[in-house]
Write an enzyme that holds these catalytic residues in place. Structure first.
Site, PDB file in Angstrom:
ATOM      1  N   GLU A 161      -2.692   1.865   3.457  1.00  0.00           N
ATOM      2  CA  GLU A 161      -3.206   1.341   2.197  1.00  0.00           C
ATOM      3  C   GLU A 161      -2.045   0.797   1.360  1.00  0.00           C
ATOM      4  OE1 GLU A 161      -7.269   3.196   1.174  1.00  0.00           O
ATOM      5  OE2 GLU A 161      -5.726   4.413   0.257  1.00  0.00           O
ATOM      6  N   HIS A 213      -3.086  10.201  -0.777  1.00  0.00           N
ATOM      7  CA  HIS A 213      -3.520   8.915  -1.338  1.00  0.00           C
ATOM      8  C   HIS A 213      -2.475   8.462  -2.358  1.00  0.00           C
ATOM      9  CE1 HIS A 213      -5.755   5.950  -3.597  1.00  0.00           C
ATOM     10  NE2 HIS A 213      -6.562   5.861  -2.560  1.00  0.00           N
TER      11      HIS A 213
HETATM   12  P1  PGA Z   1     -10.192   0.069  -3.135  1.00  0.00           P
HETATM   13  O1  PGA Z   1      -9.541   1.520  -2.917  1.00  0.00           O
HETATM   14  O2  PGA Z   1     -11.115  -0.177  -1.979  1.00  0.00           O
HETATM   15  O3  PGA Z   1     -10.928   0.179  -4.452  1.00  0.00           O
HETATM   16  O4  PGA Z   1      -9.092  -0.913  -3.187  1.00  0.00           O
HETATM   17  C1  PGA Z   1      -9.169   1.966  -1.655  1.00  0.00           C
HETATM   18  C2  PGA Z   1      -8.621   3.357  -1.756  1.00  0.00           C
HETATM   19  O5  PGA Z   1      -7.996   3.664  -2.787  1.00  0.00           O
HETATM   20  O6  PGA Z   1      -8.795   4.187  -0.854  1.00  0.00           O
END
Ligand code: PGA
Length: 244
Positions: free
Chosen positions: A168, A98
């Protein structure tokens, strides 16, 4: 391991370092998986480690995921949780790499690959996160950055049946900003088709997913599901996302 290709959608909740026993009891009590008519939707909840068993004891309608796992198998690694321990308590998924861990805990692609490999050795599907920063996006480096992260963070024992990729964009996490639907589609198609030896991985979108955009995002053909942070902490919001 699960046959992840058989799921029509994958919806994963990443609670990060949030929650409490009271929060979990209320969340599970109100969690509504019934609206989710299609039984092939895979719902994954990734609580902080300490609450994993408490979460899993409450229901078997969703899968349990870890938010990270150790680089090591076992031994003198104070504070760490191994992939085999995650497997031991019933985790079938584990988020690795992540961007918060890459940024705040100095996780390199090499480390992410070891964690993904450890997960696989313990029958856990790694959800390998990749994403560009705002500066990289502005410099038109998104695809180059993603291809490099994917090649280096996905280990040799991964394949498109056992490993999930989560796209992401770092600038979209927790900011309320998202790429356009066209951009999401373009990047997901790129990840699925244009990185040699890494074709056709299940690919989730993550970054400011909420009930007002989840339907549109999940309608995109190249998107196999979503990884939800902030909105997964609000049960009403999360229920709406599940039914979208
Ligand atoms: P968010 O986070 O939905 O709060 O933008 C997504 C993530 O970090 O997996």
């Amino acid at each position: 391991m699960l046959e992840i290709h058989k799921f029509s959608k994958i919806i994963a909740a990443n609670w990060k370092m949030n929650g409490s026993i009271k929060f979990i009891d209320n969340f599970i009590d109100q969690l509504n998986l019934k609206n989710n008519h299609n039984k092939f939707v895979c719902t994954i909840i990734c609580p902080p480690f300490i609450y994993s068993q408490h979460v899993s004891k409450q229901s078997d309608n969703f899968y349990l995921g870890g938010q990270d796992c150790s680089l090591f198998q076992e031994g003198s690694y104070t504070g760490d949780i191994s992939a085999s321990m995650l497997n031991n308590i019933g985790c079938q998924f584990c988020i690795v790499g992540h961007s918060e861990r890459r940024e705040k805990f100095n996780e390199t692609d090499d480390k992410v690959a070891i964690k993904a490999s450890n997960s696989l050795k313990n029958n856990i599907h790694p959800i390998v996160c990749v994403g560009e920063t705002l500066a990289q996006k502005k410099n038109n480096q998104t695809k180059e950055v993603l291809a490099k992260q994917i090649r280096k963070s996905i280990p040799k024992n991964s394949n498109n049946k056992n490993t999930i990729i989560a796209y992401e964009p770092v600038w979209a996490i927790g900011t309320g900003l998202t790429p356009s639907l066209e951009e999401i589609n373009d990047i997901h198609n790129f990840i699925k088709n244009e990185i040699q030896d890494y074709e056709n991985f299940q690919t989730l979108y993550g970054g400011s997913v909420k009930s007002t955009n989840s339907k549109e995002i999940m309608k995109i053909n190249s998107v196999d599901g979503v990884l939800v942070g902030g909105s997964s902490l609000d049960i009403m919001e999360f229920n709406k996302i599940l039914s979208s």
